[in-house]
Design a protein around this motif. Sequence first.
Motif, PDB file in Angstrom:
ATOM      1  N   VAL A 179      40.878  46.392  48.336  1.00 28.71           N
ATOM      2  CA  VAL A 179      42.301  46.430  48.007  1.00 28.71           C
ATOM      3  C   VAL A 179      42.560  47.650  47.140  1.00 28.71           C
ATOM      4  CG1 VAL A 179      44.191  45.218  46.868  1.00 28.71           C
ATOM      5  CG2 VAL A 179      42.424  43.903  48.044  1.00 28.71           C
ATOM      6  N   VAL A 180      43.546  48.429  47.514  1.00 30.44           N
ATOM      7  CA  VAL A 180      44.010  49.530  46.684  1.00 30.44           C
ATOM      8  C   VAL A 180      45.248  49.022  45.950  1.00 30.44           C
ATOM      9  CG1 VAL A 180      44.938  51.879  46.652  1.00 30.44           C
ATOM     10  CG2 VAL A 180      43.107  51.283  48.253  1.00 30.44           C
ATOM     11  N   VAL A 181      45.246  49.168  44.628  1.00 29.33           N
ATOM     12  CA  VAL A 181      46.340  48.673  43.795  1.00 29.33           C
ATOM     13  C   VAL A 181      47.113  49.847  43.226  1.00 29.33           C
ATOM     14  CG1 VAL A 181      46.919  47.307  41.750  1.00 29.33           C
ATOM     15  CG2 VAL A 181      44.982  46.620  43.191  1.00 29.33           C
ATOM     16  N   ASP A 182      48.430  49.796  43.351  1.00 31.55           N
ATOM     17  CA  ASP A 182      49.300  50.788  42.719  1.00 31.55           C
ATOM     18  C   ASP A 182      49.472  50.359  41.265  1.00 31.55           C
ATOM     19  OD1 ASP A 182      51.485  52.246  41.686  1.00 31.55           O
ATOM     20  OD2 ASP A 182      52.327  52.497  43.695  1.00 31.55           O
ATOM     21  N   VAL A 183      48.670  50.936  40.371  1.00 32.97           N
ATOM     22  CA  VAL A 183      48.626  50.516  38.973  1.00 32.97           C
ATOM     23  C   VAL A 183      49.965  50.764  38.279  1.00 32.97           C
ATOM     24  CG1 VAL A 183      47.475  50.831  36.758  1.00 32.97           C
ATOM     25  CG2 VAL A 183      46.141  50.867  38.859  1.00 32.97           C
ATOM     26  N   LEU A 184      50.641  51.862  38.582  1.00 28.92           N
ATOM     27  CA  LEU A 184      51.930  52.142  37.964  1.00 28.92           C
ATOM     28  C   LEU A 184      52.947  51.047  38.301  1.00 28.92           C
ATOM     29  CD1 LEU A 184      53.621  53.994  36.222  1.00 28.92           C
ATOM     30  CD2 LEU A 184      54.139  55.338  38.266  1.00 28.92           C
ATOM     31  N   LYS A 185      53.023  50.653  39.562  1.00 26.32           N
ATOM     32  CA  LYS A 185      53.934  49.571  39.977  1.00 26.32           C
ATOM     33  C   LYS A 185      53.526  48.255  39.326  1.00 26.32           C
ATOM     34  CE  LYS A 185      56.664  51.604  43.023  1.00 26.32           C
ATOM     35  NZ  LYS A 185      58.089  51.669  42.929  1.00 26.32           N
ATOM     36  N   LEU A 186      52.219  48.025  39.199  1.00 23.91           N
ATOM     37  CA  LEU A 186      51.722  46.798  38.577  1.00 23.91           C
ATOM     38  C   LEU A 186      52.169  46.716  37.125  1.00 23.91           C
ATOM     39  CD1 LEU A 186      50.027  44.275  39.147  1.00 23.91           C
ATOM     40  CD2 LEU A 186      48.033  45.547  38.381  1.00 23.91           C
ATOM     41  N   LEU A 187      52.126  47.832  36.423  1.00 16.63           N
ATOM     42  CA  LEU A 187      52.583  47.864  35.031  1.00 16.63           C
ATOM     43  C   LEU A 187      54.087  47.604  34.920  1.00 16.63           C
ATOM     44  CD1 LEU A 187      50.497  50.873  33.694  1.00 16.63           C
ATOM     45  CD2 LEU A 187      50.120  48.433  33.237  1.00 16.63           C
ATOM     46  N   GLU A 230      55.509  44.802  39.489  1.00 18.42           N
ATOM     47  CA  GLU A 230      55.549  44.712  40.942  1.00 18.42           C
ATOM     48  C   GLU A 230      54.128  44.747  41.475  1.00 18.42           C
ATOM     49  OE1 GLU A 230      58.008  47.138  44.043  1.00 18.42           O
ATOM     50  OE2 GLU A 230      58.578  47.787  42.018  1.00 18.42           O
ATOM     51  N   ILE A 231      53.843  43.932  42.492  1.00 19.97           N
ATOM     52  CA  ILE A 231      52.523  43.977  43.118  1.00 19.97           C
ATOM     53  C   ILE A 231      52.650  44.784  44.402  1.00 19.97           C
ATOM     54  CG2 ILE A 231      50.618  42.650  44.098  1.00 19.97           C
ATOM     55  CD1 ILE A 231      51.549  40.298  42.336  1.00 19.97           C
ATOM     56  N   VAL A 232      52.098  45.991  44.374  1.00 21.46           N
ATOM     57  CA  VAL A 232      52.121  46.888  45.526  1.00 21.46           C
ATOM     58  C   VAL A 232      50.675  47.225  45.867  1.00 21.46           C
ATOM     59  CG1 VAL A 232      52.867  49.120  46.435  1.00 21.46           C
ATOM     60  CG2 VAL A 232      54.385  47.806  44.925  1.00 21.46           C
ATOM     61  N   LEU A 233      50.293  46.900  47.090  1.00 20.19           N
ATOM     62  CA  LEU A 233      48.937  47.144  47.575  1.00 20.19           C
ATOM     63  C   LEU A 233      49.032  48.105  48.751  1.00 20.19           C
ATOM     64  CD1 LEU A 233      47.819  43.396  47.574  1.00 20.19           C
ATOM     65  CD2 LEU A 233      47.603  45.061  45.709  1.00 20.19           C
ATOM     66  N   PRO A 234      48.844  49.403  48.525  1.00 20.31           N
ATOM     67  CA  PRO A 234      48.965  50.368  49.614  1.00 20.31           C
ATOM     68  C   PRO A 234      48.001  50.105  50.770  1.00 20.31           C
ATOM     69  CG  PRO A 234      48.987  51.486  47.501  1.00 20.31           C
ATOM     70  CD  PRO A 234      48.621  50.058  47.239  1.00 20.31           C
ATOM     71  N   GLU A 235      46.807  49.574  50.466  1.00 18.42           N
ATOM     72  CA  GLU A 235      45.824  49.283  51.519  1.00 18.42           C
ATOM     73  C   GLU A 235      45.135  47.955  51.215  1.00 18.42           C
ATOM     74  OE1 GLU A 235      42.919  52.371  52.295  1.00 18.42           O
ATOM     75  OE2 GLU A 235      44.309  53.858  51.471  1.00 18.42           O
ATOM     76  N   VAL A 236      44.968  47.136  52.260  1.00 23.57           N
ATOM     77  CA  VAL A 236      44.185  45.911  52.171  1.00 23.57           C
ATOM     78  C   VAL A 236      43.302  45.861  53.412  1.00 23.57           C
ATOM     79  CG1 VAL A 236      44.234  43.385  52.147  1.00 23.57           C
ATOM     80  CG2 VAL A 236      45.975  44.663  50.892  1.00 23.57           C
ATOM     81  N   GLY A 237      41.998  45.718  53.204  1.00 26.97           N
ATOM     82  CA  GLY A 237      41.052  45.591  54.303  1.00 26.97           C
ATOM     83  C   GLY A 237      40.164  44.375  54.081  1.00 26.97           C
ATOM     84  N   ILE A 238      40.025  43.551  55.093  1.00 25.49           N
ATOM     85  CA  ILE A 238      39.221  42.334  54.982  1.00 25.49           C
ATOM     86  C   ILE A 238      38.304  42.251  56.191  1.00 25.49           C
ATOM     87  CG2 ILE A 238      39.275  39.813  54.804  1.00 25.49           C
ATOM     88  CD1 ILE A 238      42.144  40.135  53.656  1.00 25.49           C
ATOM     89  N   THR A 239      37.021  42.001  55.933  1.00 27.43           N
ATOM     90  CA  THR A 239      36.029  41.900  57.001  1.00 27.43           C
ATOM     91  C   THR A 239      35.437  40.501  57.044  1.00 27.43           C
ATOM     92  OG1 THR A 239      35.480  44.226  56.656  1.00 27.43           O
ATOM     93  CG2 THR A 239      33.895  42.922  57.912  1.00 27.43           C
ATOM     94  N   ARG A 240      35.441  39.922  58.201  1.00 25.65           N
ATOM     95  CA  ARG A 240      34.887  38.603  58.521  1.00 25.65           C
ATOM     96  C   ARG A 240      35.373  37.481  57.597  1.00 25.65           C
ATOM     97  NH1 ARG A 240      31.321  42.114  60.026  1.00 25.65           N
ATOM     98  NH2 ARG A 240      29.996  42.195  58.223  1.00 25.65           N
ATOM     99  N   PRO A 241      36.695  37.303  57.506  1.00 24.25           N
ATOM    100  CA  PRO A 241      37.166  36.142  56.763  1.00 24.25           C
ATOM    101  C   PRO A 241      36.986  34.875  57.601  1.00 24.25           C
ATOM    102  CG  PRO A 241      39.035  37.297  57.704  1.00 24.25           C
ATOM    103  CD  PRO A 241      37.809  38.121  58.014  1.00 24.25           C
ATOM    104  N   ASP A 242      36.676  33.783  56.944  1.00 22.39           N
ATOM    105  CA  ASP A 242      36.525  32.477  57.598  1.00 22.39           C
ATOM    106  C   ASP A 242      37.351  31.491  56.782  1.00 22.39           C
ATOM    107  OD1 ASP A 242      35.724  30.261  59.012  1.00 22.39           O
ATOM    108  OD2 ASP A 242      33.652  30.310  58.328  1.00 22.39           O
ATOM    109  N   VAL A 279      55.978  38.074  46.071  1.00 14.92           N
ATOM    110  CA  VAL A 279      55.400  38.477  47.354  1.00 14.92           C
ATOM    111  C   VAL A 279      54.935  39.921  47.216  1.00 14.92           C
ATOM    112  CG1 VAL A 279      55.865  38.851  49.802  1.00 14.92           C
ATOM    113  CG2 VAL A 279      56.929  36.924  48.617  1.00 14.92           C
ATOM    114  N   PRO A 280      53.637  40.193  47.437  1.00 15.25           N
ATOM    115  CA  PRO A 280      53.172  41.580  47.291  1.00 15.25           C
ATOM    116  C   PRO A 280      53.657  42.447  48.449  1.00 15.25           C
ATOM    117  CG  PRO A 280      51.376  40.193  48.059  1.00 15.25           C
ATOM    118  CD  PRO A 280      52.548  39.284  47.777  1.00 15.25           C
ATOM    119  N   THR A 281      53.840  43.709  48.169  1.00 20.57           N
ATOM    120  CA  THR A 281      54.122  44.681  49.220  1.00 20.57           C
ATOM    121  C   THR A 281      52.789  45.243  49.669  1.00 20.57           C
ATOM    122  OG1 THR A 281      56.265  45.234  48.266  1.00 20.57           O
ATOM    123  CG2 THR A 281      55.294  46.853  49.753  1.00 20.57           C
TER     124      THR A 281
END
Length: 183
Positions: free
Chosen positions: A59-67, A70-82, A109-111
């Motif tokens: 997960v890449v977190v936009d720290v400035l937006k978080l401060l 706001e929860i802004v995640l420019p990238e989210v990658g997930i491998t083999r979730p069950d 709701v995160p972006t």
Amino acid sequence: DWNWLKGPIESKVSAALGRPFRVTGDLSLEPRITIEGAELANASWGSDAPMAKVDRAEVVVDVLKLLQGEIVLPEVGITRPDLLLETRPDGPPNWQFGTGEPSGGLPPVPTIGSLEVSDASIRYHDLGSERSITAELTRITGSTGSPEGGLKLNATGRVQGEPLDLDVTGAPLARLENRAEPY
């Protein structure tokens, strides 16, 4: 070495969800947070454990937006979730955590700018009727959308052994937070 954060993360998530959560691999923090192996215990009445596990999450977190709150995640990658979702006739489903009492409304709701999920397994089991649905999704891509853009979700795989090709678009999920205007 960011592994010193494993204990506090495990404690906070376990306390918030009321179930044991552990990070089974290493953590690293650069502009992105990476977890190698994590799992969430199922409800005590569940048919199988764990409820959820993932081989890798980035997960890449936009720290400035978080401060700014706001929860802004420019990238989210997930491998083999069950994921195992279960319901029962005499109580809440296994995806309801803690006491079930809301503590101040829905979480924000995160972006998500770019979502990439590979080799996902999702199982739904109704313990009352014994109905089950299984989905094996080879690839899921999408975005929750910015205020200017919209929700996008694409998935390919199989549900109950039958081919699935899903393409969903809609308004940004952040509009769900606007109670004055229906989604």
